[in-house]
Design an enzyme around this catalytic site. Sequence first.
Site, PDB file in Angstrom:
ATOM      1  N   ASP A  24       0.840  -1.197   0.000  1.00  0.00           N
ATOM      2  CA  ASP A  24       0.000   0.000   0.000  1.00  0.00           C
ATOM      3  C   ASP A  24       0.874   1.244   0.000  1.00  0.00           C
ATOM      4  O   ASP A  24       2.096   1.174   0.127  1.00  0.00           O
ATOM      5  CB  ASP A  24      -0.910   0.007   1.241  1.00  0.00           C
ATOM      6  CG  ASP A  24      -0.116   0.141   2.530  1.00  0.00           C
ATOM      7  OD1 ASP A  24       0.956  -0.491   2.645  1.00  0.00           O
ATOM      8  OD2 ASP A  24      -0.558   0.870   3.431  1.00  0.00           O
TER       9      ASP A  24
ATOM     10  N   HIS B 102       0.234 -13.653  21.121  1.00  0.00           N
ATOM     11  CA  HIS B 102      -0.332 -12.553  21.901  1.00  0.00           C
ATOM     12  C   HIS B 102      -1.835 -12.434  21.679  1.00  0.00           C
ATOM     13  O   HIS B 102      -2.637 -12.405  22.630  1.00  0.00           O
ATOM     14  CB  HIS B 102       0.382 -11.259  21.526  1.00  0.00           C
ATOM     15  CG  HIS B 102       0.117 -10.101  22.418  1.00  0.00           C
ATOM     16  ND1 HIS B 102      -0.926  -9.231  22.208  1.00  0.00           N
ATOM     17  CD2 HIS B 102       0.753  -9.660  23.516  1.00  0.00           C
ATOM     18  CE1 HIS B 102      -0.911  -8.295  23.145  1.00  0.00           C
ATOM     19  NE2 HIS B 102       0.098  -8.535  23.951  1.00  0.00           N
TER      20      HIS B 102
ATOM     21  N   SER C 116      -1.654  -6.183  28.758  1.00  0.00           N
ATOM     22  CA  SER C 116      -2.282  -6.823  27.603  1.00  0.00           C
ATOM     23  C   SER C 116      -3.259  -7.900  28.019  1.00  0.00           C
ATOM     24  O   SER C 116      -4.204  -8.205  27.287  1.00  0.00           O
ATOM     25  CB  SER C 116      -1.216  -7.465  26.709  1.00  0.00           C
ATOM     26  OG  SER C 116      -0.591  -6.516  25.905  1.00  0.00           O
TER      27      SER C 116
END
Length: 528
Positions: free
Chosen positions: A281, A303, A475
Amino acid sequence: MKKLLLAAVFLAGFTFSFAQSAQGDTIDPKDSKDLMTWYHKDFASSKIYGINTESAYQYLESKGLTPHPVVVGVLDSGVQVDHPGLVKNIWSNPNEVPNNGKDDDGNGYIDDVHGWNFIGGKNGDVDVDNMEVTRVVAKYRPVFEGDDHTKNEENKTKMPEEFAMYTQSKEIFSKRSVEAQQSMQTYTMINELIPNMVNLLAGKPVTPETIAAIKTPTVQKDAIALQILNQVSQSPEFKGKSSAEFEKMIKEQMKEALNHFGPQAKQYDLSYDPRKEIVGDNYDDYSERIYGNNHYEGPDAQHGTHVAGIIAGLPQGKEIQHGVASKVAKIMSVRTVPNGDERDKDVANAIRYAVDNGARILNMSFGKPVSPGKNVVWDAFKYAEDKGVLLVKAAGNENEDVAEHTAYPTNFKSVADDKPFVSNMVVVGASTRKNDALRASFSNYNKKMVNVFAPGEEIYSTVPKNEYRYLQGTSMASPVVAGAAAVLLAYMPSLNPAQIIESLVQSSNPGTDSQFRDFSQDRNRRGD
């Protein structure tokens, strides 16, 4: 030798950060079935600050409420969508025919059955990418420190915001790139010395007595190995372990360390740019939205899969792990975060994609110190707010006050602002199961900019290859809150994000630590 000894001390309490996650796997899952689900516990009966998951379901059901499925977008490193503990709770696009090579629903994304991957393309998937400070230094060094001194000064005057960001990025880049190189060298050396350490133990357990009985070696490598052993023998993690257990544990931890620090050679390489060939892109065109592929997992989904399991994991086989919203949530995988820093363009597009495809809650367990495209991300925040979508964001793992060290993306345009500029984001710090140390030592904090703390240490959940692991970090705390929000929304679908946040803050346990209120919002004096 000073650096070596410091590294050995660090090793004894081995944790490190990855994409906003301090990771650890030193707990044997067989040691404690109870530990696997501690974050669900009820404080009243267990005296552990869990989130009282089962009682919450019982209370809502006692009111005669019927749950409605809630789609939760996991903006992360990817999710193993066919994991046995997740497969029944994975979102499927009802308007897309799988694998027919067509954009059946006309949203611009071909075969997006379970989500989308904004860091992939026809040539594969991005694994390791730069840190944001690396990208900023690479872009602006020629602008502010080029060969033409006069032009440099003109640019500094014309572009004060960019120059401030460059200065900050350069300072961080200079420090962390050196630290990464030194850490890689240190752990490589320790890894190479494992056979020496095992030989010195001579089959005996890792105890101070064993180490003290070893005669000082004349060979330099053995002498260094003995110093490491001396430090390791004082660690509760290794103390008393047999020689074979020690060897297995330290090999696993060194593999984890080398896997972490190895990619940093690329993360801090000013000339490294995997995106150009893989994604294809125009990265500087923030208006561009149609790019990527449907590889929901990607090359390293540990993760994101762990996060997904905390939200909606289901017990299977002998595994008792279950997510907070396992009864009501469906996971949409939106791959956004590489092994490095997420890019602002991808974050903004991931938010819009998830919102447009029906997600009511987005979990964002990532962050970084600088954000060149923060305005584009903030526009996406507003878009989500207008659509009634809740954003759940990890506070970060640097043990810092986020008012002094910004962790982007943030819902405050300035730390001086009294309130966030949007009402749909909740920022989450990490707590522990230790009542005398509730705030996890790694968790970021601030009594205005962090809303709540949730369990984020020793969290057991799904990981790729159909496996499970303990990880820790904000997280892990963020999806605990995302799961809790999903439960509320499932039974009370008319709630808006601000009401959900209010409910979460007001129902949180203030704890017994008199200082804890300084780490996040005081539920009795929110001021909004």
